[in-house]
Design a protein around this motif. Structure first.
Motif, PDB file in Angstrom:
ATOM      1  N   GLY A 456    -110.090   7.219 -38.957  1.00  0.00           N
ATOM      2  CA  GLY A 456    -109.853   6.928 -37.500  1.00  0.00           C
ATOM      3  C   GLY A 456    -109.007   8.207 -36.802  1.00  0.00           C
ATOM      4  N   ARG A 457    -108.510   9.125 -37.649  1.00  0.00           N
ATOM      5  CA  ARG A 457    -106.926   9.705 -37.486  1.00  0.00           C
ATOM      6  C   ARG A 457    -107.166  11.264 -36.136  1.00  0.00           C
ATOM      7  N   ALA A 458    -107.331  10.689 -35.115  1.00  0.00           N
ATOM      8  CA  ALA A 458    -107.655  11.941 -34.215  1.00  0.00           C
ATOM      9  C   ALA A 458    -106.578  12.912 -34.396  1.00  0.00           C
ATOM     10  N   GLY A 459    -106.876  14.434 -34.778  1.00  0.00           N
ATOM     11  CA  GLY A 459    -106.038  15.451 -34.869  1.00  0.00           C
ATOM     12  C   GLY A 459    -104.284  14.978 -35.366  1.00  0.00           C
ATOM     13  N   THR A 460    -104.972  15.285 -36.991  1.00  0.00           N
ATOM     14  CA  THR A 460    -104.336  15.052 -37.770  1.00  0.00           C
ATOM     15  C   THR A 460    -103.534  16.101 -38.112  1.00  0.00           C
ATOM     16  N   GLY A 461    -103.422  17.973 -37.939  1.00  0.00           N
ATOM     17  CA  GLY A 461    -102.870  18.627 -37.771  1.00  0.00           C
ATOM     18  C   GLY A 461    -101.805  19.147 -37.512  1.00  0.00           C
TER      19      GLY A 461
END
Length: 751
Positions: A456-461
């Motif tokens: 559920g972690r959108a955009g982890t980069g």
């Protein structure tokens, strides 16, 4: 009462208690129903931060000399929560998971932790029951409802799902596709998501009570409630399948809808007739795609719809699916029989290495060189016939024995076991010469990237911190448990083991190796006139998008034209020499911790549990752009043209002297008119090297000839320290969408 009678009564009561407990597990009495979670509304300071980012971007646009009234917005259109069965499994404590992450977590993470401009939820449709679909829709609506002014929200949330298909042969394999919807209102979205018929769906539908109900709580009794809930989730997911051949609007509301091919998926989406995008992804990942797979079967039989399917995911947490290579992992003779091809420069097929391992074991046992060579030949044939289970033909092979076989050793953040014929470059080069009604001649994909995160972690980069949290690294910590859960391995064998490559139940303990090819994931960027959902959607439909490997690099790519410049994603015809311009600005260097709006909006406990104590937190200094690379592809004009001869990577390279202002270059194709054939061009903006999770992949040691002689992989289990992020320098980048320039025959030139 006599003592014996008392003891007997106590024993009977105890036995009855045990029986009741066992029955309760069997009947799922203890498992709690799924909960969608609660969304946290943003403070006013979040909107202020969004406005400040727009100002900083405007300054960068001015510095690099870009024009126009569009802003660049960043998003993630590939986000899984624990509603996806594989994500839930990874969340279990025995897998070093953190517990479930419901859809509300994805909204809060996108808003507070990664501070995205937009995102979509894409859980696997195979595990989304009607009730879970309703909860998903409600969560997305709530996420948007608290975002502020709909014309200027702090974040836009899109509704969607993943259609997850894996065929066993190249002919019936189509791969994974994300479905994203424009609207969220009840009367503007499908009543149910559409799943793919295959292993994932049949696994859920056929799930039966078994030993795992008792095994998991017994192995980890302090967390037994989590395993009870997991079993409840599995059993609640067994919903009746919808009947086939019925219009989608006439189907029952309480069934799971499915299709077997992309053509059937597109047909059902057209019946709904809602604005929809379909985005293929992970197409070059070896363990997702059978040997010999290619793009051709998706240009036939209506399996491509260019209106819906206009973008492709070039990069995700599974790695880089961009780069075509001429090496072969699989080959067929003139009669169509598979065989193991010989190694080439920088590449050794897995099947070949399998033979080397058996041969070395055989020699060590004292057998003759001829006998051991014969075993190696047999092993290679077994391995090629085993498909993606080729490692299993070698009894009890350890990860280190395989060295870097099967991997693209010169690819940027490679996927595991790259399949060249299903890369993005291959898709852009191939042509269907027998296209009939309902079929497509070519793919003209825009390029985007995403995370494919499963927590559920959108955009982890945004930061290379927290290998297990940010990069979907999960699995048993104890090596003994890993071996139990994956099947106790055989003793090292000196004879190969024949494996049915179609047997999806075969041992899959090679997961440890593939976890060295997992990353924090990428982003999609859009050139949009405003922040509202329709403006972002329209930018994607115009193909005015690009992808990044995680950092928020700013990128512009235009064809220069006297009548008005054409942006990335444009399609045009011309006969004269095309001229182009590229502008790029590096991403902001990150400060530790989280900005004030995240600290204010979330409790300290939630900030730690959800964001693992780190957020997108830009400073004032940017990373430098080191160079601009240009790729040119001329799609096939005859069926016998080899794709590797049509893909010029890299066609042009421009070194940048970036002192903080970014980089701007112009170039032209002086050979276009003389070649007189369709061409497409896209660019990569390469940023200075920075430490990256799994940036070194298997971390080979090389001999004087450049051959890998030893690997030092990062393990899921205790062989690698949990806190070790396995960092190595990597050149992060942004990929533009192509500009498609078809050759136009000049008027009057014929005759």
């Amino acid at each position: 009462m006599p003592l014996l009678r008392k003891l007997g009564l106590v024993g009977a009561v105890s036995l009855a208690g045990v029986a009741t407990y066992v029955l309760g597990i069997q009947q799922n009495w203890y498992g709690q129903p799924w909960q969608a979670g609660e969304i946290t509304a943003p403070p006013a300071s979040k909107h202020e931060a969004v406005a400040e980012r727009a100002v900083a971007q405007a300054e960068a646009i001015s510095a690099v000399g870009a024009e126009g009234d569009k802003q660049i917005l960043f998003g993630d259109l590939h986000v899984h929560t624990s509603l996806s069965l594989d994500a839930y499994l990874s969340a279990l404590p025995l897998m070093q998971g953190e517990g479930v992450h419901p859809p509300a977590d994805a909204c809060d993470f996108a808003r507070y932790c990664s501070s995205l401009d937009f995102w979509s939820i894409n859980d696997h449709a195979e595990s989304i029951t009607p009730d879970r679909w309703m909860e998903t829709k409600d969560t997305i609506r709530q996420c948007n409802a608290v975002a502020g002014d709909p014309e200027n929200p702090d974040v836009v949330a899109y509704l969607g799902w993943e259609w997850t298909q894996m065929g066993l042969t190249p002919e019936n394999h189509y791969g994974h596709k994300n479905v994203v919807l424009l609207d969220t209102e009840e009367d503007k979205v499908p009543t149910r998501p559409i799943a793919a018929m295959g292993t994932a769906l049949t696994t859920i539908q056929n799930a039966e009570s078994g030993a795992k109900k008792f095994l998991l709580p017994a192995l980890d009794p302090k967390n037994r409630q989590i395993y009870y809930d997991f079993e409840r989730f599995i059993q609640d997911g067994k919903t009746e399948l919808c009947p086939q051949g019925v219009d989608v609007r006439d189907l029952p509301n309480d069934c799971i809808e499915y299709t077997e091919t992309p053509a059937e998926l597109f047909a059902k989406l057209k019946q709904w007739d809602f604005p929809t995008m379909v985005i293929p992804h992970g197409n070059a990942v070896g363990h997702h795609n059978p040997q010999g797979a290619s793009w051709m079967n998706q240009l036939t039989s209506g399996n491509h719809d260019p209106e819906m399917q206009s973008m492709i995911e070039v990069y995700s947490g599974h790695g880089n699916s961009e780069e075509y290579r001429k090496f072969l992992a699989y080959a067929e003779d003139e009669e169509g029989n598979p065989y193991c091809p010989e190694p080439t420069d920088n590449y050794k097929p897995m099947c070949w290495r399998a033979g080397e391992i058996i041969e070395a074991r055989c020699l060590k046992e004292g057998e003759s060189a001829q006998e051991c060579n014969d075993r190696a030949v047999i092993t290679r044939q077994y391995a090629i016939e085993a498909g993606h289970l080729n490692f299993a033909v070698v009894g009890r092979s350890e990860l280190e024995e395989w060295l870097d076989a099967g991997e693209c050793t010169d690819c940027f953040q490679a996927v595991a076991n790259l399949r060249p014929d299903t890369t993005v470059q291959a898709a852009l080069a191939v042509r269907n010469f027998k296209a009939g009604p309902g079929e497509s001649e070519r793919f003209k994909f825009a390029i985007m990237a995403a995370s494919d995160n499963h927590t559920g972690r959108a955009g982890t980069g945004f930061k290379e911190i927290g290998r297990h949290n940010a990069a979907d690294i999960s699995g048993p910590k104890a090596e003994w448990l890993s071996r139990i859960m994956n099947g106790m391995p055989n003793e090292p064998l000196t004879q190969p083991v024949a494996i049915d490559g179609h047997n999806t139940e075969a041992n899959t303990r090679f997961t440890e190796r593939t976890r060295n090819f997992v990353y924090t994931g990428g982003l999609i960027a859009t050139h949009s006139p405003s922040r509202d959902r329709k403006a972002i959607w329209d930018a994607m439909k115009r193909k005015e998008v690009y992808g990044t490997s995680g950092p928020r690099i700013l990128l512009w790519f235009d064809l220069l034209d006297d009548e008005g410049n054409k942006p990335m994603g444009s399609e045009l015809e011309m006969a004269e020499m095309p001229r182009f311009r590229v502008r790029a600005v590096g991403s902001f260097k990150q400060k530790p911790g989280c900005p004030d709006y995240a600290v204010t909006g979330l409790t300290s406990e939630r900030l730690e549990n959800l964001c693992y104590g780190e957020c997108y937190n830009p400073g004032d200094e940017r990373h430098k752009i080191e160079r601009i690379e240009v790729v040119k592809i001329t799609p096939q004009i005859t069926p016998d043209e080899k794709l590797g001869d049509l893909i010029e990577d890299t066609w042009k390279v421009f070194e940048c002297d970036d002192q903080g202002q970014g980089c701007a270059v112009e170039f032209e194709d002086a050979d276009f008119a003389e070649a007189s054939r369709d061409s497409l061009y896209y660019v990569r903006a390469i940023q200075e090297p920075t430490p990256t999770i799994n940036g070194g992949n298997l971390r080979c040691e090389y001999d004087e000839n450049g051959q890998c002689i030893k690997v030092n992989p990062c393990y899921i289990n205790e062989r690698t320290d949990y806190a070790d992020d396995c960092l190595a320098p990597s050149e992060h980048r942004a990929w533009s969408s192509p500009i498609f320039v078809d050759y136009a025959q000049e008027q009057g030139s014929e005759g």
